[in-house]
Design an enzyme around this catalytic site. Structure first.
Site, PDB file in Angstrom:
ATOM      1  N   HIS A  14       0.796  -1.232   0.000  1.00  0.00           N
ATOM      2  CA  HIS A  14       0.000   0.000   0.000  1.00  0.00           C
ATOM      3  C   HIS A  14       0.825   1.277   0.000  1.00  0.00           C
ATOM      4  O   HIS A  14       0.274   2.371  -0.054  1.00  0.00           O
ATOM      5  CB  HIS A  14      -0.961   0.018   1.194  1.00  0.00           C
ATOM      6  CG  HIS A  14      -0.291   0.325   2.494  1.00  0.00           C
ATOM      7  ND1 HIS A  14       0.450  -0.598   3.174  1.00  0.00           N
ATOM      8  CD2 HIS A  14      -0.220   1.464   3.211  1.00  0.00           C
ATOM      9  CE1 HIS A  14       0.936  -0.061   4.264  1.00  0.00           C
ATOM     10  NE2 HIS A  14       0.559   1.192   4.318  1.00  0.00           N
TER      11      HIS A  14
HETATM   12  C1  UD1 Z   1      -2.336   5.541   5.739  1.00  0.00           C
HETATM   13  C2  UD1 Z   1      -1.042   6.031   6.397  1.00  0.00           C
HETATM   14  C3  UD1 Z   1       0.021   4.960   6.296  1.00  0.00           C
HETATM   15  C4  UD1 Z   1      -0.482   3.640   6.845  1.00  0.00           C
HETATM   16  C5  UD1 Z   1      -1.759   3.257   6.135  1.00  0.00           C
HETATM   17  C6  UD1 Z   1      -2.336   1.959   6.631  1.00  0.00           C
HETATM   18  C7  UD1 Z   1      -0.656   8.462   6.249  1.00  0.00           C
HETATM   19  C8  UD1 Z   1       0.142   9.507   5.573  1.00  0.00           C
HETATM   20  N1  UD1 Z   1      -0.537   7.225   5.718  1.00  0.00           N
HETATM   21  O1  UD1 Z   1      -2.058   5.341   4.366  1.00  0.00           O
HETATM   22  O2  UD1 Z   1       1.158   5.359   7.043  1.00  0.00           O
HETATM   23  O3  UD1 Z   1       0.504   2.658   6.663  1.00  0.00           O
HETATM   24  O4  UD1 Z   1      -2.714   4.308   6.334  1.00  0.00           O
HETATM   25  O5  UD1 Z   1      -3.473   1.592   5.936  1.00  0.00           O
HETATM   26  O6  UD1 Z   1      -1.345   8.740   7.195  1.00  0.00           O
HETATM   27  N2  UD1 Z   1      -9.369   4.704   1.434  1.00  0.00           N
HETATM   28  C9  UD1 Z   1     -10.589   4.082   1.363  1.00  0.00           C
HETATM   29  N3  UD1 Z   1     -11.210   3.753   2.542  1.00  0.00           N
HETATM   30  C10 UD1 Z   1     -10.672   4.004   3.761  1.00  0.00           C
HETATM   31  C11 UD1 Z   1      -9.434   4.643   3.818  1.00  0.00           C
HETATM   32  C12 UD1 Z   1      -8.785   4.989   2.645  1.00  0.00           C
HETATM   33  O7  UD1 Z   1     -11.109   3.838   0.290  1.00  0.00           O
HETATM   34  O8  UD1 Z   1     -11.289   3.668   4.784  1.00  0.00           O
HETATM   35  C13 UD1 Z   1      -8.676   5.050   0.162  1.00  0.00           C
HETATM   36  C14 UD1 Z   1      -8.988   6.443  -0.310  1.00  0.00           C
HETATM   37  O9  UD1 Z   1      -9.005   6.435  -1.669  1.00  0.00           O
HETATM   38  C15 UD1 Z   1      -7.784   7.226   0.154  1.00  0.00           C
HETATM   39  C16 UD1 Z   1      -6.674   6.208   0.029  1.00  0.00           C
HETATM   40  O10 UD1 Z   1      -7.273   4.962   0.371  1.00  0.00           O
HETATM   41  O11 UD1 Z   1      -7.566   8.367  -0.608  1.00  0.00           O
HETATM   42  C17 UD1 Z   1      -5.520   6.461   0.937  1.00  0.00           C
HETATM   43  O12 UD1 Z   1      -5.940   6.632   2.303  1.00  0.00           O
HETATM   44  P1  UD1 Z   1      -5.044   7.518   3.311  1.00  0.00           P
HETATM   45  O13 UD1 Z   1      -5.589   7.437   4.673  1.00  0.00           O
HETATM   46  O14 UD1 Z   1      -4.819   8.867   2.722  1.00  0.00           O
HETATM   47  O15 UD1 Z   1      -3.642   6.811   3.248  1.00  0.00           O
HETATM   48  P2  UD1 Z   1      -3.236   5.257   3.308  1.00  0.00           P
HETATM   49  O16 UD1 Z   1      -2.634   4.901   2.015  1.00  0.00           O
HETATM   50  O17 UD1 Z   1      -4.337   4.413   3.828  1.00  0.00           O
END
Ligand code: UD1
Length: 364
Positions: free
Chosen positions: A211
């Site tokens: 991820h």
């Molecule tokens: C975040 C953390 C990362 C951690 C990871 C674990 C930061 C900068 N990054 O990354 O350190 O290892 O979480 O999972 O805080 N999305 C969904 N549903 C959700 C959550 C996210 O669809 O419930 C999708 C969305 O498109 C979103 C993307 O995932 O834009 C990324 O989510 P985000 O929380 O920005 O970062 P992660 O890649 O999950």
């Protein structure tokens, strides 16, 4: 902090925070006269299988406060959390806030608290990958620089903090909080029957997670990783619980149907632990999984060129393979030949970290 009963707000938001707050919440509950512990969920992660399932499986009390922030750019997400969390702090007047790990919710909450002169405890402080292109590295450096109590998981954390000028009396080496959840839930996870539903047998599959933006947002790097996975998948089936961020990119790059790789939805904590403890080896770019595999004695090939958890390389079962197909295949072959790296447990990775932290907080 001289008040009799201390009001503490634990701020969590993303999946890797939840298994860290669970043992803290259990420990605080033993001292209701000394602590009022509130859980604030920013809503950074919001899908049921990225959030709710962890609260249920880990018996974490329902968040006292939910901000519902959701996804967005780093500035947008961090900014929105700050705006809402500031209102909460002004209203609740906590004596201390606790932040966990290195996600955007961590740094956002810490920035708010420091400006309101609210003391901050950082659980999992001091880790450094020395790669400032990682958003988490920026979150770690900033959070540590404004925290008052830095709870480190391993001695390298103390060394990093001392080098950055953090006073010795702010640093507490307490061990790894993730291990508390692992030790507490290990037996429960072992009893689940996850493998039959996926047609897997113990020790006869590899487990994959991906991820990191540096891997999944780059078609070139994803292709390099998949080049190796296609070769490995011919020798041993690979099961791949897919993070929502990764799912979007796999769809875009046309990588959803690869022979030998079984894509599944993100799993709950217990199901994933079951898969991890029964697999031959793990391929992953996660932070926490490097630690969990070290504790379980399962070989881990980390699809990154750096780690903020070097103790998993020196003491544990972890090997860095980056997105280098040759290296990934060579290390996987070694494991399949029975030459997997053997590790040992780092000090204080014993399931008692929350106890140590709460003991320190009781003495403040
Ligand atoms: C975040 C953390 C990362 C951690 C990871 C674990 C930061 C900068 N990054 O990354 O350190 O290892 O979480 O999972 O805080 N999305 C969904 N549903 C959700 C959550 C996210 O669809 O419930 C999708 C969305 O498109 C979103 C993307 O995932 O834009 C990324 O989510 P985000 O929380 O920005 O970062 P992660 O890649 O999950």
């Amino acid at each position: 902090m001289s008040k009799k009963r201390k009001k503490i707000i634990s701020v969590v938001g993303a999946r890797p925070n939840f298994m860290k707050v669970a043992p803290m919440s259990r420990e605080f509950a033993k001292y209701p006269k000394q602590f009022q512990h509130l859980i604030l969920h920013t809503g950074q992660h919001y899908d049921a299988n990225m959030s709710k399932v962890f609260f249920e499986e880990l018996s974490i009390p329902k968040p006292d406060i939910y901000l519902g922030i959701g996804s967005g750019g780093h500035g947008e997400q961090t900014g929105k959390i700050m705006i809402e969390f500031e209102k909460i702090c002004v209203q609740e007047k906590p004596d201390l806030i606790l932040v966990y790990g290195d996600v955007n919710s961590t740094v956002a909450a810490a920035l708010v608290a420091v400006k309101l002169h609210i003391p901050i405890g950082h659980v999992e402080a001091g880790l450094r990958s020395f790669d400032r292109a990682m958003p988490e590295e920026i979150n770690r450096i900033l959070t540590d620089s404004i925290s008052d109590y830095l709870f480190t998981p391993s001695p390298d954390g103390d060394v990093n903090l001392r080098k950055e000028g953090v006073a010795k009396n702010k640093i507490f080496m307490v061990g790894d909080i993730m291990v508390d959840s692992l030790v507490f839930n290990r037996k429960k996870a072992a009893k689940l029957s996850v493998l039959p539903s996926l047609n897997l047998s113990p020790g006869a599959y590899a487990l994959l997670t991906l991820h990191r933006p540096s891997n999944v947002d780059s078609q070139e790097n994803m292709s390099r990783i998949f080049k190796a996975l296609k070769v490995i998948g011919k020798k041993i089936p690979i099961v791949f619980p897919v993070h929502p961020r990764t799912k979007k990119m796999l769809d875009r790059f046309g990588l959803t149907k690869v022979p030998g790789i079984e894509l599944v939805s993100p799993l709950g904590y217990l199901e994933f632990l079951n898969l991890m403890m029964n697999c031959k080896f793990v391929l992953s770019d996660s932070g926490g999984i490097q630690e969990e595999t070290t504790v379980l004695g399962i070989p881990c090939l980390t699809l990154r060129d750096t780690t903020e958890r070097p103790i998993t390389l020196t003491h544990g079962t972890n090997t860095l393979v980056w997105h280098n197909p040759k290296k990934i295949i060579a290390e996987a072959n070694k494991i399949l030949r029975g030459q997997a790296k053997k590790g040992r447990l780092p000090d204080f990775w014993d399931g008692k970290t929350a106890k140590r932290i709460v003991k320190i907080l009781k003495g403040l």
